[in-house]
Design a protein around this motif. Structure first.
Motif, PDB file in Angstrom:
ATOM      1  N   MET A   1       0.843  -1.171   0.000  1.00 21.37           N
ATOM      2  CA  MET A   1       0.000   0.000   0.000  1.00 21.37           C
ATOM      3  C   MET A   1       0.889   1.236   0.000  1.00 21.37           C
ATOM      4  SD  MET A   1      -3.110  -0.820  -0.057  1.00 21.37           S
ATOM      5  CE  MET A   1      -4.542  -0.363   0.817  1.00 21.37           C
ATOM      6  N   PRO A   2       0.535   2.307  -0.666  1.00 24.85           N
ATOM      7  CA  PRO A   2      -0.652   2.467  -1.494  1.00 24.85           C
ATOM      8  C   PRO A   2      -0.494   1.905  -2.908  1.00 24.85           C
ATOM      9  CG  PRO A   2       0.556   4.516  -1.487  1.00 24.85           C
ATOM     10  CD  PRO A   2       1.313   3.553  -0.601  1.00 24.85           C
ATOM     11  N   SER A   4       0.360  -1.012  -4.244  1.00 19.48           N
ATOM     12  CA  SER A   4      -0.186  -2.328  -4.574  1.00 19.48           C
ATOM     13  C   SER A   4      -1.714  -2.348  -4.621  1.00 19.48           C
ATOM     14  CB  SER A   4       0.308  -3.377  -3.574  1.00 19.48           C
ATOM     15  OG  SER A   4      -0.152  -3.077  -2.278  1.00 19.48           O
ATOM     16  N   LYS A   5      -2.361  -1.336  -4.038  1.00 18.54           N
ATOM     17  CA  LYS A   5      -3.834  -1.346  -3.990  1.00 18.54           C
ATOM     18  C   LYS A   5      -4.451  -1.340  -5.382  1.00 18.54           C
ATOM     19  CE  LYS A   5      -4.528   3.624  -3.737  1.00 18.54           C
ATOM     20  NZ  LYS A   5      -4.843   4.765  -2.913  1.00 18.54           N
ATOM     21  N   HIS A   6      -3.761  -0.775  -6.354  1.00 16.61           N
ATOM     22  CA  HIS A   6      -4.302  -0.694  -7.712  1.00 16.61           C
ATOM     23  C   HIS A   6      -4.428  -2.095  -8.326  1.00 16.61           C
ATOM     24  CE1 HIS A   6      -3.904   3.614  -7.412  1.00 16.61           C
ATOM     25  NE2 HIS A   6      -2.664   3.418  -6.986  1.00 16.61           N
ATOM     26  N   PHE A   8      -4.675  -5.010  -6.513  1.00 16.72           N
ATOM     27  CA  PHE A   8      -5.656  -5.783  -5.756  1.00 16.72           C
ATOM     28  C   PHE A   8      -7.088  -5.322  -6.028  1.00 16.72           C
ATOM     29  CE2 PHE A   8      -1.728  -6.681  -3.457  1.00 16.72           C
ATOM     30  CZ  PHE A   8      -1.776  -8.067  -3.492  1.00 16.72           C
ATOM     31  N   ALA A   9      -7.259  -4.072  -6.434  1.00 17.24           N
ATOM     32  CA  ALA A   9      -8.597  -3.576  -6.771  1.00 17.24           C
ATOM     33  C   ALA A   9      -9.137  -4.222  -8.051  1.00 17.24           C
ATOM     34  CB  ALA A   9      -8.572  -2.058  -6.915  1.00 17.24           C
TER      35      ALA A   9
END
Length: 195
Positions: A1-2, A4-6, A8-9
């Motif tokens: 994060m932040p 890697s959030k893209h 996992f989304a």
């Protein structure tokens, strides 16, 4: 994060479940580079290759995100695939950073290395010297599959026979090679092919 959030989304609930593992058994690695202004510099390229090569030896999912064109190009050349919908601008408003994925879980790792070796012209064909241990043609076939580190079940499937038949062949192979099991056989076969 932040960053890697893209990635996992973009995943469904079922896809996210792939990442649930014991804390001491990671499902994969997320790689990103920061504080590199010149991706053409030899130290930058060396650091990237060292990192990627060390991670290729581990099984799992490898995710990579970088705004640097060289990093993007090398990951594509190494077989990573761009993840749709996971490009982000977390490194800066003018720095689009795609996310790339390489799946090296299970048999995919061996297949990946086989393909990589073929691309650089290395022969993967295993062979045994003629007449080794007076093996029959079927025993040679089984011995070659043992050298490729397949399980008895995989060997049986490859040869379209039962696992019991493979065990019988292995018993005769062990006797002829004067060994007590697969590990000793593998060692002896490898020694015979190097001579």
């Amino acid at each position: 994060m932040p960053i890697s959030k893209h990635y996992f989304a973009t995943l469904t609930h079922e896809q996210l479940e792939q990442y649930r593992t014991d804390p001491d058994q990671p499902a994969g690695w997320y790689i990103y580079h920061i504080d590199l202004r010149n991706d053409g510099a030899i130290p930058s390229r060396t650091a990237l290759m060292h990192l990627l090569l060390s991670l290729l030896m581990k099984r799992g999912l490898l995710l990579f995100s970088s705004p640097l064109p060289y990093h993007q190009e090398i990951t594509k050349r190494m077989g990573f695939h761009q993840v749709e919908g996971a490009t982000h601008f977390d490194f800066g408003p003018n720095l689009p950073s795609p996310t790339y994925l390489l799946d090296l879980r299970g048999e995919r790792q061996r297949k990946y290395f086989d393909l990589l070796l073929q691309q650089v012209g290395v022969s993967l064909a295993l062979s045994l010297p003629e007449g080794i241990f007076n093996f029959t043609s079927k025993e040679r076939e089984v011995a070659l599959l043992v050298m490729s580190t397949q399980s008895n079940a995989e060997i049986a499937e490859s040869l379209n026979v039962t696992e019991a038949a493979i065990k019988k062949h292995l018993g005769r192979i062990y006797m002829k090679a004067e060994v007590r099991g697969k590990i000793q056989l593998l060692k002896k076969l490898m020694e015979a092919t190097v001579r």
